[in-house]
Scaffold this active site. Structure first.
Site, short mmCIF file in Angstrom:
data_model
loop_
_atom_site.label_atom_id
_atom_site.label_comp_id
_atom_site.label_asym_id
_atom_site.label_seq_id
_atom_site.Cartn_x
_atom_site.Cartn_y
_atom_site.Cartn_z
N ILE A 1 0.83 -1.37 -0.19
CA ILE A 1 -0.15 0.01 -0.03
C ILE A 1 0.92 1.43 0.15
O ILE A 1 0.60 2.22 -0.73
CB ILE A 1 -1.01 -0.05 1.30
CG1 ILE A 1 -1.92 -1.21 1.18
CG2 ILE A 1 -1.82 1.32 1.23
CD1 ILE A 1 -2.81 -1.33 0.18
N LEU B 1 1.76 2.79 2.96
CA LEU B 1 1.40 3.89 3.96
C LEU B 1 0.68 5.09 3.52
O LEU B 1 0.71 6.19 4.03
CB LEU B 1 2.73 4.27 4.80
CG LEU B 1 3.39 3.25 5.62
CD1 LEU B 1 4.76 3.81 6.09
CD2 LEU B 1 2.37 2.99 6.80
N ASN C 1 6.44 1.67 14.41
CA ASN C 1 6.51 0.69 13.44
C ASN C 1 7.85 0.96 12.84
O ASN C 1 8.19 1.90 11.99
CB ASN C 1 5.42 0.80 12.11
CG ASN C 1 5.74 -0.04 11.08
OD1 ASN C 1 6.56 -1.23 11.12
ND2 ASN C 1 5.21 0.31 9.89
N CYS D 1 9.85 0.32 8.81
CA CYS D 1 10.07 1.10 7.73
C CYS D 1 11.34 1.21 7.44
O CYS D 1 12.31 1.16 7.92
CB CYS D 1 9.49 2.59 8.14
SG CYS D 1 7.69 2.90 8.66
N THR E 1 4.51 -8.02 8.54
CA THR E 1 4.36 -8.79 7.24
C THR E 1 5.81 -9.48 6.92
O THR E 1 6.71 -8.83 7.39
CB THR E 1 3.82 -8.05 6.11
OG1 THR E 1 4.35 -6.93 5.87
CG2 THR E 1 2.17 -7.83 6.46
#
Length: 303
Positions: free
Chosen positions: A71, A73, A126, A129, A193
């Protein structure tokens, strides 16, 4: 007290079932399917410092027992989120805000703003990245970068507990979990993921616009459970377990492996009421086995 009640980082949750960032929007989108207030917490779509349009081209590819997404982000940015979206959320469920950045400085700036948003109960960092100042290597790819990123964010996050979301694309996830714990993380969530790709045999080109994407779904669950089990042995902070949960029994595996909370992600796409089914299933399991509270079986699989 309910069998499912749990105190997570000082906050009383009605149960230990939450949603995964990126799979539940901002929560309101699923209110037509069930009462979002029935969830333990809602983890919102990932937010960056500035607005992002996401990746071009194909973003999602189906694969056996799972899906690959890139996607990119896509989100409106933290300021728009603060001034518009968060103010219009109607449910009262505790909120986890997932923050992202391309540099440590970006992470810190997003965290500073998140720290002042009263409606946000927890911040999830997160670290999957890519670090644009380090050749694109993910912030969570090494103990050193994971620790330095966590430490920088924790320093400015004085009002919210910090959950660090770990990447599974590493050699030793337990060591990285220990590094972020030492850097001040209040909790770790795993797994994110798995890096993957799909090739279109008709065009003989990568199917996804970004070439690579993140694999999620039932196919990753046994690996995710193994990683939660390993991390539970390495850290003392609570774990949020996720990766391929499609029913309550899957969720129980994560809990028995050591997860205090379980997070439902890609499974929601094929079954929008899955979180409620998992909550009810766990509750029935506890009742049938005469277990007074969910906390009594966290990590029970460890010998």
């Amino acid at each position: 007290m309910s069998r499912l009640n749990i105190n997570f980082l000082g906050k009383e949750l009605k149960n230990n079932v939450i949603t995964s960032s990126g799979c539940f929007g901002f929560g309101e989108e699923y209110s037509n399917y069930f009462d979002v207030n029935e969830l333990g917490a809602v983890n919102l779509k990932g937010i960056t410092l500035n607005k992002k349009d996401g990746n071009k081209g194909t973003r999602i590819a189906e694969t056996p027992s799972g899906m690959i997404n890139c996607i990119g982000l896509e989100n409106p940015g933290i300021e728009y989120f603060k001034d518009n979206i968060i103010k219009n959320i109607k449910y009262s469920t505790p909120i986890i805000l997932n923050i992202n950045g391309a540099t440590i400085d970006e992470y810190v700036k997003v965290a500073e703003i998140a720290n002042e948003i009263e409606r946000v109960d927890f911040v999830e960092l997160n670290i999957s990245c890519p670090n644009v100042k380090n050749g694109g290597m993910a912030f969570g790819a090494s103990c050193e970068s994971a620790e330095s990123t966590t430490k920088a964010v924790k320093k400015v996050l004085s009002k919210k507990p910090l959950i660090v979301k770990l990447s599974p694309n590493v050699t030793d996830i337990a060591s990285i979990a220990k590094a972020v714990e030492d850097a001040g993380a209040d909790s770790v969530s795993l797994v994110n993921t798995f890096l993957s790709m799909k090739i279109d045999t008709k065009t003989r080109k990568p199917l996804l616009g970004n070439i690579f994407g993140g694999l999620s779904g039932a196919c990753i669950r046994p690996i995710a459970v193994r990683m939660v089990y390993q991390v539970y042995k390495a850290v003392k902070i609570p774990i949020v377990g996720m990766g391929g949960i499609t029913n309550y029994n899957d969720a129980l595996e994560f809990i028995l492996a050591g997860a205090s909370l379980v997070s439902i992600g890609a499974g929601i796409f094929s079954n929008p009421i899955l979180p409620i089914e998992v909550i009810n299933g766990i509750d029935n399991y506890l009742k049938e086995n005469n277990i007074s509270n969910i906390k009594d079986i966290i990590g029970a699989a460890h010998l």
